[in-house]
Design a protein around this motif. Structure first.
Motif, PDB file in Angstrom:
ATOM      1  N   PHE A  35      55.126  39.208  51.354  1.00 59.54           N
ATOM      2  CA  PHE A  35      54.056  39.363  52.344  1.00 59.54           C
ATOM      3  C   PHE A  35      52.805  39.970  51.702  1.00 59.54           C
ATOM      4  CE2 PHE A  35      51.810  42.018  55.437  1.00 59.54           C
ATOM      5  CZ  PHE A  35      51.484  41.069  56.391  1.00 59.54           C
ATOM      6  N   GLY A  36      53.027  41.005  50.848  1.00 56.12           N
ATOM      7  CA  GLY A  36      51.889  41.633  50.173  1.00 56.12           C
ATOM      8  C   GLY A  36      51.171  40.668  49.250  1.00 56.12           C
ATOM      9  N   ARG A  37      51.949  39.861  48.531  1.00 53.14           N
ATOM     10  CA  ARG A  37      51.329  38.877  47.646  1.00 53.14           C
ATOM     11  C   ARG A  37      50.488  37.873  48.437  1.00 53.14           C
ATOM     12  NH1 ARG A  37      55.319  35.628  43.856  1.00 53.14           N
ATOM     13  NH2 ARG A  37      56.207  35.095  45.897  1.00 53.14           N
ATOM     14  N   GLY A  38      51.037  37.390  49.543  1.00 54.01           N
ATOM     15  CA  GLY A  38      50.289  36.446  50.361  1.00 54.01           C
ATOM     16  C   GLY A  38      49.045  37.061  50.979  1.00 54.01           C
ATOM     17  N   LEU A  39      49.166  38.337  51.410  1.00 55.82           N
ATOM     18  CA  LEU A  39      48.021  39.008  52.026  1.00 55.82           C
ATOM     19  C   LEU A  39      46.879  39.195  51.025  1.00 55.82           C
ATOM     20  CD1 LEU A  39      46.827  40.490  54.486  1.00 55.82           C
ATOM     21  CD2 LEU A  39      47.920  42.588  53.632  1.00 55.82           C
ATOM     22  N   ILE A  40      47.225  39.675  49.820  1.00 62.54           N
ATOM     23  CA  ILE A  40      46.210  39.857  48.778  1.00 62.54           C
ATOM     24  C   ILE A  40      45.559  38.516  48.437  1.00 62.54           C
ATOM     25  CG2 ILE A  40      45.836  40.483  46.368  1.00 62.54           C
ATOM     26  CD1 ILE A  40      46.224  42.873  48.145  1.00 62.54           C
ATOM     27  N   LYS A  41      46.366  37.479  48.346  1.00 53.87           N
ATOM     28  CA  LYS A  41      45.830  36.165  47.999  1.00 53.87           C
ATOM     29  C   LYS A  41      44.868  35.670  49.069  1.00 53.87           C
ATOM     30  CE  LYS A  41      48.604  33.425  45.937  1.00 53.87           C
ATOM     31  NZ  LYS A  41      49.689  32.470  45.586  1.00 53.87           N
ATOM     32  N   ARG A  42      45.220  35.863  50.342  1.00 54.59           N
ATOM     33  CA  ARG A  42      44.334  35.398  51.430  1.00 54.59           C
ATOM     34  C   ARG A  42      43.027  36.188  51.459  1.00 54.59           C
ATOM     35  NH1 ARG A  42      49.275  35.164  54.167  1.00 54.59           N
ATOM     36  NH2 ARG A  42      48.912  37.212  55.117  1.00 54.59           N
ATOM     37  N   ILE A  43      43.128  37.509  51.266  1.00 54.24           N
ATOM     38  CA  ILE A  43      41.918  38.348  51.301  1.00 54.24           C
ATOM     39  C   ILE A  43      40.965  37.974  50.164  1.00 54.24           C
ATOM     40  CG2 ILE A  43      41.052  40.694  51.010  1.00 54.24           C
ATOM     41  CD1 ILE A  43      43.564  41.685  52.432  1.00 54.24           C
ATOM     42  N   LEU A  44      41.504  37.833  48.953  1.00 54.94           N
ATOM     43  CA  LEU A  44      40.651  37.524  47.812  1.00 54.94           C
ATOM     44  C   LEU A  44      40.103  36.105  47.887  1.00 54.94           C
ATOM     45  CD1 LEU A  44      42.601  39.229  44.878  1.00 54.94           C
ATOM     46  CD2 LEU A  44      40.562  40.044  46.076  1.00 54.94           C
ATOM     47  N   THR A  45      40.913  35.181  48.385  1.00 53.07           N
ATOM     48  CA  THR A  45      40.428  33.805  48.535  1.00 53.07           C
ATOM     49  C   THR A  45      39.310  33.737  49.552  1.00 53.07           C
ATOM     50  OG1 THR A  45      42.625  32.929  47.959  1.00 53.07           O
ATOM     51  CG2 THR A  45      41.099  31.445  49.091  1.00 53.07           C
ATOM     52  N   LYS A  46      39.450  34.487  50.647  1.00 48.71           N
ATOM     53  CA  LYS A  46      38.407  34.500  51.679  1.00 48.71           C
ATOM     54  C   LYS A  46      37.117  35.115  51.144  1.00 48.71           C
ATOM     55  CE  LYS A  46      39.769  35.186  55.816  1.00 48.71           C
ATOM     56  NZ  LYS A  46      40.278  35.805  57.072  1.00 48.71           N
ATOM     57  N   SER A  55      45.166  35.136  41.372  1.00 49.20           N
ATOM     58  CA  SER A  55      46.518  34.965  40.856  1.00 49.20           C
ATOM     59  C   SER A  55      47.063  36.271  40.286  1.00 49.20           C
ATOM     60  CB  SER A  55      46.524  33.875  39.776  1.00 49.20           C
ATOM     61  OG  SER A  55      47.804  33.748  39.207  1.00 49.20           O
ATOM     62  N   PHE A  56      46.249  36.975  39.493  1.00 50.11           N
ATOM     63  CA  PHE A  56      46.725  38.209  38.867  1.00 50.11           C
ATOM     64  C   PHE A  56      46.982  39.297  39.909  1.00 50.11           C
ATOM     65  CE2 PHE A  56      45.757  42.449  37.245  1.00 50.11           C
ATOM     66  CZ  PHE A  56      46.716  42.552  36.258  1.00 50.11           C
ATOM     67  N   ALA A  57      46.030  39.515  40.818  1.00 47.31           N
ATOM     68  CA  ALA A  57      46.158  40.599  41.792  1.00 47.31           C
ATOM     69  C   ALA A  57      47.359  40.375  42.709  1.00 47.31           C
ATOM     70  CB  ALA A  57      44.871  40.727  42.600  1.00 47.31           C
ATOM     71  N   SER A  58      47.554  39.134  43.148  1.00 48.51           N
ATOM     72  CA  SER A  58      48.680  38.853  44.046  1.00 48.51           C
ATOM     73  C   SER A  58      50.016  39.028  43.316  1.00 48.51           C
ATOM     74  CB  SER A  58      48.569  37.430  44.609  1.00 48.51           C
ATOM     75  OG  SER A  58      48.520  36.469  43.561  1.00 48.51           O
ATOM     76  N   SER A  59      50.088  38.594  42.061  1.00 49.96           N
ATOM     77  CA  SER A  59      51.318  38.778  41.280  1.00 49.96           C
ATOM     78  C   SER A  59      51.589  40.248  41.001  1.00 49.96           C
ATOM     79  CB  SER A  59      51.223  38.003  39.964  1.00 49.96           C
ATOM     80  OG  SER A  59      51.083  36.621  40.195  1.00 49.96           O
ATOM     81  N   LEU A  60      50.532  41.010  40.716  1.00 47.39           N
ATOM     82  CA  LEU A  60      50.694  42.440  40.461  1.00 47.39           C
ATOM     83  C   LEU A  60      51.204  43.157  41.709  1.00 47.39           C
ATOM     84  CD1 LEU A  60      50.303  44.838  38.550  1.00 47.39           C
ATOM     85  CD2 LEU A  60      47.962  45.040  39.406  1.00 47.39           C
ATOM     86  N   ALA A  61      50.657  42.807  42.881  1.00 50.66           N
ATOM     87  CA  ALA A  61      51.112  43.420  44.132  1.00 50.66           C
ATOM     88  C   ALA A  61      52.594  43.116  44.371  1.00 50.66           C
ATOM     89  CB  ALA A  61      50.270  42.908  45.300  1.00 50.66           C
ATOM     90  N   TYR A  62      52.998  41.876  44.125  1.00 47.88           N
ATOM     91  CA  TYR A  62      54.402  41.480  44.302  1.00 47.88           C
ATOM     92  C   TYR A  62      55.302  42.296  43.380  1.00 47.88           C
ATOM     93  CZ  TYR A  62      58.556  38.510  44.471  1.00 47.88           C
ATOM     94  OH  TYR A  62      59.846  38.048  44.621  1.00 47.88           O
ATOM     95  N   PHE A  63      54.904  42.438  42.113  1.00 53.34           N
ATOM     96  CA  PHE A  63      55.731  43.155  41.133  1.00 53.34           C
ATOM     97  C   PHE A  63      55.850  44.637  41.490  1.00 53.34           C
ATOM     98  CE2 PHE A  63      55.896  45.733  37.239  1.00 53.34           C
ATOM     99  CZ  PHE A  63      57.116  45.303  36.722  1.00 53.34           C
ATOM    100  N   VAL A  64      54.753  45.256  41.881  1.00 48.35           N
ATOM    101  CA  VAL A  64      54.768  46.686  42.201  1.00 48.35           C
ATOM    102  C   VAL A  64      55.655  46.969  43.408  1.00 48.35           C
ATOM    103  CG1 VAL A  64      53.348  48.604  43.027  1.00 48.35           C
ATOM    104  CG2 VAL A  64      52.532  47.177  41.155  1.00 48.35           C
TER     105      VAL A  64
END
Length: 271
Positions: A35-46, A55-64
């Motif tokens: 959910f966090g990865r998808g949320l970060i991806k939507r916010i940054l894409t918007k 790609s990096f920020a969403s992957s980093l959020a998922y890993f953390v």
């Protein structure tokens, strides 16, 4: 067999709820990470961020989030996690220290992609080099020099230096210094240059060009010629105007002097 079943029963009675809790934490953590990865991806894409940042920020959020969930699950299951957290922290510090230059370039790349001091197609001067930006990556920026040489510059060097974005604004000013001889007419020279500026459609009327006497130099009277033009016309106007001024001065009899030294020889009175 009966003894083994008794041991399993005791183990499940003692640790069963903890194991179930740990499994629940893992499942919830995995869902939260997704959910966090998808949320970060939507916010940054918007916000129209660069795809590499998304790609990096969403992957980093998922890993953390997933790492935190695993540590919490192990702790719930009765595993001592203090040493594990210390090991993870030490490993992170060691990796960060070993890759400090790369991480610095990466951080600078993120700032360049987010703040956008320049973009693809801009002509910039930074880190001691100049060229047209061909690509902005997380670690390096690719430039193409005017003579078509490919230049890869670490982002840390670019962001840590003064950046001149030559093509950021729509209009540019052409700065020229023209020297005329002391025996030539300043008025005739200024009138000749003014006629060239008025006749060239590439020269903007607003802001108006500057045409003035700037300096009484050693060998010449220096005139400043500063017309404004669209950025795509800068070099063509500069080259054409340089030639046109020389030809106009030749027609009007205005001298363009070259540096010279006059030597006076004193007579020896004894001779």
């Amino acid at each position: 067999m009966e003894q083994a079943m008794k041991q399993i029963y005791i183990y499940l009675t003692t640790y069963g709820l903890d194991i179930i809790g740990a499994l629940v934490i893992l499942v919830v953590g995995k869902v939260a990470a997704g959910f966090g990865r998808g949320l970060i991806k939507r916010i940054l894409t918007k916000s129209k961020a660069d795809q590499a940042i998304v790609s990096f920020a969403s992957s980093l959020a998922y890993f953390v989030i997933l790492t935190a969930a695993v540590i919490a699950a192990l702790s719930k299951a009765g595993v001592e996690t203090t040493s594990l957290v210390a090991v993870v922290g030490a490993a992170g510090f060691a990796v960060g220290f070993a890759l400090k230059d790369s991480l610095g370039n990466f951080a600078s790349g993120v700032l360049i992609l987010v703040l956008k001091p320049f973009g693809v197609g801009d002509y910039i001067e930074a880190a001691g080099v100049a060229g047209t930006v061909k690509a902005v990556r997380l670690f390096t920026t690719e430039l193409s020099s005017p003579d078509n040489v490919k230049i890869l510059v670490p982002n840390g060097k670019i962001y840590g230096d003064i950046i001149k974005n030559v093509t950021a604004n729509d209009n540019r000013r052409v700065d020229m210094v023209i020297g005329i001889g002391y025996g030539s007419s300043i008025g005739k020279a200024l009138e000749a240059v003014k006629g060239l500026l008025d006749a060239d459609e590439r020269v903007l009327k607003d802001p108006a060009p500057t045409l003035a006497v700037s300096e009484l130099a050693d060998s010449s009277v220096n005139l400043v010629v500063r017309p404004w033009t669209a950025k795509e016309n800068y070099w063509a106007l500069k080259f054409d105007l340089t030639r046109a001024i020389k030809e106009a001065f030749d027609r009007e009899g205005v001298e363009i002097p070259f540096p010279q030294t006059v030597v006076h020889l004193a007579k020896n009175e004894a001779q």
